[in-house]
Design an enzyme around this catalytic site. Structure first.
Site, mmCIF file in Angstrom:
data_model
loop_
_atom_site.group_PDB
_atom_site.id
_atom_site.type_symbol
_atom_site.label_atom_id
_atom_site.label_comp_id
_atom_site.label_asym_id
_atom_site.label_seq_id
_atom_site.Cartn_x
_atom_site.Cartn_y
_atom_site.Cartn_z
ATOM 1 N N HIS A 94 0.810 -1.211 0.000
ATOM 2 C CA HIS A 94 0.000 0.000 0.000
ATOM 3 C C HIS A 94 0.847 1.266 0.000
ATOM 4 O O HIS A 94 0.344 2.339 -0.334
ATOM 5 C CB HIS A 94 -0.955 -0.018 1.183
ATOM 6 C CG HIS A 94 -2.101 -0.953 0.999
ATOM 7 N ND1 HIS A 94 -3.342 -0.742 1.561
ATOM 8 C CD2 HIS A 94 -2.210 -2.111 0.294
ATOM 9 C CE1 HIS A 94 -4.156 -1.729 1.216
ATOM 10 N NE2 HIS A 94 -3.480 -2.574 0.455
ATOM 11 N N HIS A 282 -2.123 -12.658 -1.820
ATOM 12 C CA HIS A 282 -3.198 -13.337 -1.103
ATOM 13 C C HIS A 282 -2.854 -14.786 -0.769
ATOM 14 O O HIS A 282 -3.705 -15.538 -0.310
ATOM 15 C CB HIS A 282 -4.491 -13.255 -1.907
ATOM 16 C CG HIS A 282 -5.040 -11.867 -1.982
ATOM 17 N ND1 HIS A 282 -6.204 -11.546 -2.648
ATOM 18 C CD2 HIS A 282 -4.581 -10.698 -1.468
ATOM 19 C CE1 HIS A 282 -6.424 -10.243 -2.552
ATOM 20 N NE2 HIS A 282 -5.451 -9.716 -1.839
#
Length: 755
Positions: A94, A282
């Protein structure tokens, strides 16, 4: 006159409080982005050299401390599965994932995740805790490692600590000390809104920005064909890329794939890189949505002072660990969430999936006809069914993504390699040339997205050679203004945001730059042909292996012409090399083409952005101050450097000479200006007394007499004693632009980057 902006609430009646200019005149041209990241906000002195400090770092000891931290769970914020890896991967992702190709802004290169608005974005919930977990290590190593480098390196170490072999890592990102106001993150005024970036978008929520379980009940009309506003690379205000529930919360994996492709593409990722990043990221950790969002308090920037920079306080249960609320989704993707496996793809294709809700009410998917075998993050006796996000299913149900996903399922080595490369690209896309890269883990393989340059493998020209080449250039008969225009066109592609572009490499002779309208291709071809002849003759006659690059000759041509126009010596530093077409990604470089360039009076504004706003935006990318912006425009005009050779802004009776006439004549009160194109873009200046036409100019010219702050600068250069200062300042600003991409000259000097 502006309308009264008072909203009948009392503002602080101290310095900086009260009604501001932007409240009265919201459309006023703002120069604030040209005053950022200066010595005034930097706690270090100019003598501090971050590159030197980084080189003194015990890099291996730092990595060991980071590795130890991964499993050193803290009671105040316990680690999922006893390992902070997933949290730190998200922090690094991020930080870097805000990058976008259109203007090069965003990214992890400034450590901006520490500041507003990024530190309070809904997508960054709980990353305040990640950075606080890092503080003891940052405190230990101090100035030898910046926050910008540390946040990204921690993500790399997190992957390695869970068994993944990364592609490498490069340091070299000096910190900044204030929020960067240059990036346009969108026009919405509520978190998760997208009504400004899409024609039929939705307003967001007035709360804390956690995913709303009711969002998908809204009316959605265009999720399969909508166009995202440029330069944005995120589907909602406050998200890094897309809504994990699906477009606007609509759980449609195929529609979500469209959003994914657009947003990741605008972060410079192709389909394979996109699939690898999503699936690779993920593979680890989990999402958090233990309860509805109304349990969550204010974001860091709105939290009370005693929170000390923490935000999103959670009143549900313990407020941490199994009770954590971050995205509002509750998904654990794999059976081994702290190890590198191929289980994400295995489960994605093994099961059919049905829509369900998280405890927070958000849309997510659960495997049909499966037994619970997924471990709980905190209770070893508890198991869960496999779950996925809508955006995970996009990798199966979008035909393009599915083809790649099935290949990665069958060829785990290809998946690992693709993820390693894509992750490295994500973290380093805004780093610029390798001359900025630091540390022992820089990969030897050179990648095309780096905009690579050939190494300097020969002696460079000396002062005698420089003088001789300048004479040769002037003897070609090329008009001085063409030489100046070409040198400026070559160097002014530089972007301080992602350190791309610039004169080094002479890419102005290659596709796509050679065909850009702003570069006047016919004139450019004429100039380059003559300069290539000069280069060829010198290299054929030089001895001792000495050579000169075309990149150097292009800049030297501008220097020679400028010296002739100014009657002063202009600095020049050789050492540039020439890139090849094979080293130049045409599609990637297309993003450097300006929509409007006020320095060359090219293009104009539109109903959204004024011409002068584009000019300031470009000045910021060139790392210019407001005085540098003014002096360069004034000088380029009288030198005749308009892209098409027009007379707009050439406010002088002696074009081709470096005089302060642009400012003298623009500030003449005896000139009356009127718009002549009916669009407010082109103007005519007439003598007030006689009505005789004197000049024509554009908004990029007249703004220096209209805008009060720019006019104040113009008056300095337009005064009776302004000529000498004007020439001196123009030459200094010119030399700065010519060398913006020469990180090889003074690597890492200063604590702040060239922004």
């Amino acid at each position: 006159m502006g309308e009264c902006p008072v909203n009948h609430t009392k503002s602080a009646n101290v310095a900086g409080g009260g009604t501001r200019n932007i409240d009265w005149w919201p459309n006023q041209l703002r120069l604030n982005i040209l005053r950022q990241h200066t010595a005034a906000s930097d706690p270090f002195h100019k003598e501090f050299n971050y590159a030197a400090a980084f080189k003194s770092l015990d890099y291996n000891a730092l990595k060991k401390d980071l590795t130890d931290l991964m499993t050193n769970s803290q009671d105040w914020w316990p680690a999922d599965f006893g390992h902070y890896g997933g949290l730190f991967i998200r922090m690094a992702w991020h930080s870097a994932g805000t990058y976008r190709v259109f203007d090069g802004r965003g990214g992890g290169g400034q450590g901006q995740q520490r500041f507003a608005p990024l530190n309070s974005w809904p997508d960054n919930v709980s990353l305040d805790k990640a950075r606080r977990l890092l503080w003891p290590i940052k405190q230990k190593y101090g100035n030898k490692i910046s926050w910008a480098d540390l946040m990204l390196l921690t993500g790399n170490v997190a992957l390695e600590s869970m068994g993944f072999k990364t592609f490498g890592f490069a340091g070299g990102r000096p910190d900044t000390w204030e929020a960067d106001e240059s990036a346009y993150w969108g026009g919405e005024t509520t978190w998760l809104g997208n009504e400004a970036r899409y024609a039929h978008g939705q307003e967001g929520i007035a709360g804390k920005g956690i995913v709303s379980g009711d969002e998908s009940k809204k009316n959605h009309t265009d999720i399969h064909n909508r166009d995202l506003e440029s330069p944005l690379a995120a589907a909602h205000m406050g998200l890094i890329y897309v809504n994990p529930e699906g477009p606007d919360g609509n759980p449609d994996p195929v529609a979500a794939a469209r959003d994914i492709r657009v947003t990741f593409g605008r972060m410079a990722m192709d389909d394979e890189e996109t699939v690898a990043l999503i699936a690779g990221g993920h593979t680890f950790g989990k999402t958090h949505g233990a309860a509805p969002a109304d349990n969550v308090g204010a974001e860091p920037e709105a939290a009370s002072i005693e929170q000390q920079g923490f935000g999103w306080s959670n009143k549900y249960g313990s407020g941490k660990g199994p009770d954590t609320i971050t995205s509002g989704l509750e998904v654990i993707w794999t059976k081994n969430p702290t190890k590198w496996t191929n289980q994400f793809f295995e489960y994605l294709f093994k099961y059919e999936w049905e829509l369900t809700k998280s405890p927070a009410g958000a849309n997510q998917w659960v495997a049909k006809n499966a037994e619970p075998f997924i471990p709980d993050a905190y209770d070893p006796n508890k198991k869960h069914l496999p779950r996925m996000l809508t955006t995970d299913l996009s990798l199966r149900f979008d035909p393009g993504f599915e083809k790649i996903s099935r290949r990665f399922l069958e060829h785990t080595d290809q998946f690992a390699d693709a993820f390693a490369r894509a992750w490295f690209k994500l973290l380093h896309r805004d780093m610029g040339p390798r001359s900025r890269w630091l540390g022992p883990e820089i990969p030897s393989e050179v990648l095309l997205w780096e905009d690579p340059l050939p190494p300097l493998d020969h002696p460079v020209i000396d002062n005698n050679d420089i003088a001789a080449i300048k004479r040769e250039i002037l003897a070609t008969g090329l008009a001085p203004q063409k030489l100046i225009s070409t040198a400026w066109a070559s160097a002014s592609t530089f972007r301080g945001s992602d350190k791309r572009g610039g004169a080094n490499g002479a890419r102005i002779r290659l596709a796509p730059q050679k065909d850009w309208k702003v570069n006047n291709p016919a004139q450019l071809a004429e100039v380059l042909g003559a300069l290539e002849d000069v280069q060829k003759r010198f290299n054929e006659q030089a001895t001792g292996g000495k050579k000169v690059s075309l990149a150097d000759v292009i800049v030297l041509g501008g220097v020679a012409a400028l010296e002739q126009a100014a009657g002063v010596s202009v600095p020049f530093t050789p050492g540039r090399t020439d890139a090849s077409q094979e080293q130049t990604d045409v599609h990637s470089f297309e993003h450097l083409e300006p929509y409007a360039d006020g320095f060359r009076n090219y293009g104009h504004g539109n109903d959204r952005v004024k011409t002068e706003q584009y000019l300031v935006d470009r000045a910021h990318l060139l790392t210019l101050t407001a005085p540098e912006l003014a002096v360069l425009v004034g000088g380029l005009r009288v030198l005749g450097a308009n892209y098409d050779g027009s007379d707009h802004g050439v406010f002088t009776a002696q074009p081709g000479k470096l005089t302060n006439d642009f400012f003298v004549n623009l500030l003449d009160p005896n000139t009356e200006w009127t718009n002549v194109d009916g669009k407010g873009e082109v103007f005519e200046g007439k003598d007030r007394a006689t009505g005789q036409k004197k000049w024509t100019g554009t908004r990029a010219d007249l703004i220096f007499g209209s805008h009060s702050e720019l006019r104040a600068i113009a008056e300095v250069y337009g005064s009776a004693d302004g000529q000498e200062k004007f020439v001196k300042d123009f030459v200094a600003a010119w030399d700065k632009v010519m060398n913006l991409d020469r990180f090889d000259l003074e690597q890492g000097a200063g604590s702040s980057p060239k922004l």
